[in-house]
Motif scaffolding. Structure first.
Motif, PDB file in Angstrom:
ATOM      1  N   GLU A  63     -15.195   1.812  -4.269  1.00 24.45           N
ATOM      2  CA  GLU A  63     -16.022   1.240  -3.203  1.00 24.45           C
ATOM      3  C   GLU A  63     -15.641  -0.200  -2.949  1.00 24.45           C
ATOM      4  O   GLU A  63     -15.963  -0.759  -1.908  1.00 24.45           O
ATOM      5  CB  GLU A  63     -17.502   1.323  -3.600  1.00 24.45           C
ATOM      6  CG  GLU A  63     -17.995   2.746  -3.713  1.00 24.45           C
ATOM      7  CD  GLU A  63     -19.421   2.820  -4.238  1.00 24.45           C
ATOM      8  OE1 GLU A  63     -20.073   1.769  -4.400  1.00 24.45           O
ATOM      9  OE2 GLU A  63     -19.873   3.949  -4.477  1.00 24.45           O
TER      10      GLU A  63
ATOM     11  N   LYS B  89       2.764   4.749  -1.372  1.00 27.28           N
ATOM     12  CA  LYS B  89       2.204   6.068  -1.676  1.00 27.28           C
ATOM     13  C   LYS B  89       1.529   6.133  -3.048  1.00 27.28           C
ATOM     14  O   LYS B  89       0.448   6.684  -3.182  1.00 27.28           O
ATOM     15  CB  LYS B  89       3.324   7.106  -1.580  1.00 27.28           C
ATOM     16  CG  LYS B  89       2.875   8.517  -1.736  1.00 27.28           C
ATOM     17  CD  LYS B  89       4.063   9.456  -1.561  1.00 27.28           C
ATOM     18  CE  LYS B  89       3.649  10.899  -1.719  1.00 27.28           C
ATOM     19  NZ  LYS B  89       4.789  11.800  -1.498  1.00 27.28           N
ATOM     20  N   THR B  90       2.164   5.560  -4.069  1.00 27.08           N
ATOM     21  CA  THR B  90       1.574   5.619  -5.417  1.00 27.08           C
ATOM     22  C   THR B  90       0.234   4.906  -5.478  1.00 27.08           C
ATOM     23  O   THR B  90      -0.692   5.404  -6.097  1.00 27.08           O
ATOM     24  CB  THR B  90       2.488   4.949  -6.463  1.00 27.08           C
ATOM     25  OG1 THR B  90       3.551   4.263  -5.848  1.00 27.08           O
ATOM     26  CG2 THR B  90       3.003   5.899  -7.471  1.00 27.08           C
TER      27      THR B  90
ATOM     28  N   LEU C 223      -5.950   5.225  -5.079  1.00 25.69           N
ATOM     29  CA  LEU C 223      -7.184   5.012  -4.304  1.00 25.69           C
ATOM     30  C   LEU C 223      -7.842   6.343  -3.949  1.00 25.69           C
ATOM     31  O   LEU C 223      -9.064   6.478  -4.026  1.00 25.69           O
ATOM     32  CB  LEU C 223      -6.890   4.214  -3.028  1.00 25.69           C
ATOM     33  CG  LEU C 223      -6.426   2.774  -3.237  1.00 25.69           C
ATOM     34  CD1 LEU C 223      -6.084   2.131  -1.890  1.00 25.69           C
ATOM     35  CD2 LEU C 223      -7.459   1.952  -3.983  1.00 25.69           C
ATOM     36  N   GLU C 224      -7.042   7.332  -3.589  1.00 27.59           N
ATOM     37  CA  GLU C 224      -7.594   8.656  -3.264  1.00 27.59           C
ATOM     38  C   GLU C 224      -8.203   9.314  -4.499  1.00 27.59           C
ATOM     39  O   GLU C 224      -9.270   9.921  -4.420  1.00 27.59           O
ATOM     40  CB  GLU C 224      -6.501   9.560  -2.686  1.00 27.59           C
ATOM     41  CG  GLU C 224      -6.036   9.152  -1.301  1.00 27.59           C
ATOM     42  CD  GLU C 224      -4.768   9.877  -0.860  1.00 27.59           C
ATOM     43  OE1 GLU C 224      -4.304  10.804  -1.578  1.00 27.59           O
ATOM     44  OE2 GLU C 224      -4.228   9.509   0.196  1.00 27.59           O
ATOM     45  N   ASP C 225      -7.546   9.183  -5.625  1.00 27.05           N
ATOM     46  CA  ASP C 225      -8.028   9.817  -6.861  1.00 27.05           C
ATOM     47  C   ASP C 225      -9.325   9.199  -7.374  1.00 27.05           C
ATOM     48  O   ASP C 225     -10.207   9.903  -7.847  1.00 27.05           O
ATOM     49  CB  ASP C 225      -6.966   9.738  -7.965  1.00 27.05           C
ATOM     50  CG  ASP C 225      -5.773  10.647  -7.717  1.00 27.05           C
ATOM     51  OD1 ASP C 225      -5.847  11.518  -6.812  1.00 27.05           O
ATOM     52  OD2 ASP C 225      -4.753  10.479  -8.419  1.00 27.05           O
ATOM     53  N   TYR C 226      -9.443   7.870  -7.289  1.00 26.80           N
ATOM     54  CA  TYR C 226     -10.594   7.190  -7.878  1.00 26.80           C
ATOM     55  C   TYR C 226     -11.669   6.794  -6.868  1.00 26.80           C
ATOM     56  O   TYR C 226     -12.777   6.446  -7.266  1.00 26.80           O
ATOM     57  CB  TYR C 226     -10.134   5.971  -8.696  1.00 26.80           C
ATOM     58  CG  TYR C 226      -9.362   6.399  -9.917  1.00 26.80           C
ATOM     59  CD1 TYR C 226     -10.024   6.814 -11.066  1.00 26.80           C
ATOM     60  CD2 TYR C 226      -7.975   6.445  -9.911  1.00 26.80           C
ATOM     61  CE1 TYR C 226      -9.321   7.235 -12.185  1.00 26.80           C
ATOM     62  CE2 TYR C 226      -7.264   6.869 -11.027  1.00 26.80           C
ATOM     63  CZ  TYR C 226      -7.943   7.258 -12.156  1.00 26.80           C
ATOM     64  OH  TYR C 226      -7.246   7.684 -13.258  1.00 26.80           O
ATOM     65  N   GLU C 227     -11.356   6.844  -5.585  1.00 23.17           N
ATOM     66  CA  GLU C 227     -12.309   6.557  -4.505  1.00 23.17           C
ATOM     67  C   GLU C 227     -13.155   5.308  -4.773  1.00 23.17           C
ATOM     68  O   GLU C 227     -14.383   5.362  -4.811  1.00 23.17           O
ATOM     69  CB  GLU C 227     -13.222   7.754  -4.258  1.00 23.17           C
ATOM     70  CG  GLU C 227     -12.465   8.994  -3.851  1.00 23.17           C
ATOM     71  CD  GLU C 227     -13.359  10.210  -3.658  1.00 23.17           C
ATOM     72  OE1 GLU C 227     -14.468  10.271  -4.248  1.00 23.17           O
ATOM     73  OE2 GLU C 227     -12.961  11.092  -2.900  1.00 23.17           O
TER      74      GLU C 227
ATOM     75  N   ARG D 276      -1.770   4.278  -2.851  1.00 25.58           N
ATOM     76  CA  ARG D 276      -2.715   5.046  -2.024  1.00 25.58           C
ATOM     77  C   ARG D 276      -3.232   6.263  -2.784  1.00 25.58           C
ATOM     78  O   ARG D 276      -4.398   6.627  -2.684  1.00 25.58           O
ATOM     79  CB  ARG D 276      -2.063   5.468  -0.703  1.00 25.58           C
ATOM     80  CG  ARG D 276      -1.896   4.318   0.266  1.00 25.58           C
ATOM     81  CD  ARG D 276      -1.541   4.791   1.674  1.00 25.58           C
ATOM     82  NE  ARG D 276      -0.664   5.935   1.744  1.00 25.58           N
ATOM     83  CZ  ARG D 276       0.667   5.880   1.873  1.00 25.58           C
ATOM     84  NH1 ARG D 276       1.268   4.710   1.967  1.00 25.58           N
ATOM     85  NH2 ARG D 276       1.386   6.976   1.931  1.00 25.58           N
ATOM     86  N   ARG D 277      -2.365   6.903  -3.560  1.00 28.79           N
ATOM     87  CA  ARG D 277      -2.785   8.072  -4.349  1.00 28.79           C
ATOM     88  C   ARG D 277      -3.840   7.682  -5.386  1.00 28.79           C
ATOM     89  O   ARG D 277      -4.808   8.411  -5.598  1.00 28.79           O
ATOM     90  CB  ARG D 277      -1.576   8.720  -5.035  1.00 28.79           C
ATOM     91  CG  ARG D 277      -1.961  10.024  -5.734  1.00 28.79           C
ATOM     92  CD  ARG D 277      -0.777  10.791  -6.266  1.00 28.79           C
ATOM     93  NE  ARG D 277       0.094  11.195  -5.175  1.00 28.79           N
ATOM     94  CZ  ARG D 277       1.419  11.033  -5.191  1.00 28.79           C
ATOM     95  NH1 ARG D 277       2.014  10.478  -6.230  1.00 28.79           N
ATOM     96  NH2 ARG D 277       2.147  11.434  -4.182  1.00 28.79           N
TER      97      ARG D 277
ATOM     98  N   CYS E 270      -6.370  -1.468   3.040  1.00 24.38           N
ATOM     99  CA  CYS E 270      -7.041  -0.312   2.429  1.00 24.38           C
ATOM    100  C   CYS E 270      -8.411  -0.048   3.038  1.00 24.38           C
ATOM    101  O   CYS E 270      -9.011   0.995   2.775  1.00 24.38           O
ATOM    102  CB  CYS E 270      -7.215  -0.534   0.932  1.00 24.38           C
ATOM    103  SG  CYS E 270      -5.677  -0.695   0.040  1.00 24.38           S
TER     104      CYS E 270
ATOM    105  N   CYS F 113       0.837  -1.207   0.000  1.00 20.41           N
ATOM    106  CA  CYS F 113       0.000   0.000   0.000  1.00 20.41           C
ATOM    107  C   CYS F 113       0.872   1.257   0.000  1.00 20.41           C
ATOM    108  O   CYS F 113       0.669   2.188   0.788  1.00 20.41           O
ATOM    109  CB  CYS F 113      -0.980  -0.004   1.180  1.00 20.41           C
ATOM    110  SG  CYS F 113      -2.337  -1.134   0.923  1.00 20.41           S
TER     111      CYS F 113
END
Length: 133
Positions: free
Chosen positions: A41, A29-30, A35-39, A32-33, A73, A27
């Motif tokens: 479910e 940084k790349t 996951l943050e960008d596409y959110e 996680r980023r 995650c 998991c």
């Protein structure tokens, strides 16, 4: 590892990126980023079944890894048969006029979008499409 996402309606899958397995498993940084960008479910992971449709040792290992990623995650995980997704990805890239050299580094993310699309289509057919994957 190929990463794909869907549009906000959960109808269309598209390739996003290829990441080293260690970055996804850890998991990093790349990942996680993304996951943050596409959110998302839910995480949809490919399950490499044999041509007879059976889960072999590789499928078992990847299932365990996917469940660890899911827990790290905080997202549920579902699995989709990924048989022949790489061959389909290569066919798609060839149709786009890509040479073997140009395909390098792209096949895994296109393959991920192929089996994600199959998962989305199955959910739509069940009437359960309710968001991004």
């Amino acid at each position: 590892m190929g990463v794909a996402a869907s549009d906000a309606t959960g109808r269309i899958a598209f390739p996003v990126k290829v990441l080293p397995a260690a970055e996804v498993l850890g998991c990093a940084k790349t990942f996680r980023r993304i996951l943050e960008d596409y959110e998302p479910e839910v995480l949809v992971c490919g399950r490499p079944l044999t041509m007879a449709g059976e889960a072999g040792p590789q499928a078992t290992r990847l299932t365990e890894q996917a469940e660890r990623i899911s827990a790290a995650c905080g997202l549920p995980v579902e699995f989709e048969d990924e048989r022949l997704s790489s061959q389909e990805a290569k066919r798609i890239l060839r149709e786009e006029g890509k040479s073997e050299r140009e395909m390098r580094g792209k096949v895994d993310m296109v393959a991920a979008s192929v089996f994600l699309q199959a998962w989305l289509d199955a959910r739509a057919n069940e009437g359960k499409t309710d968001g991004e994957a």
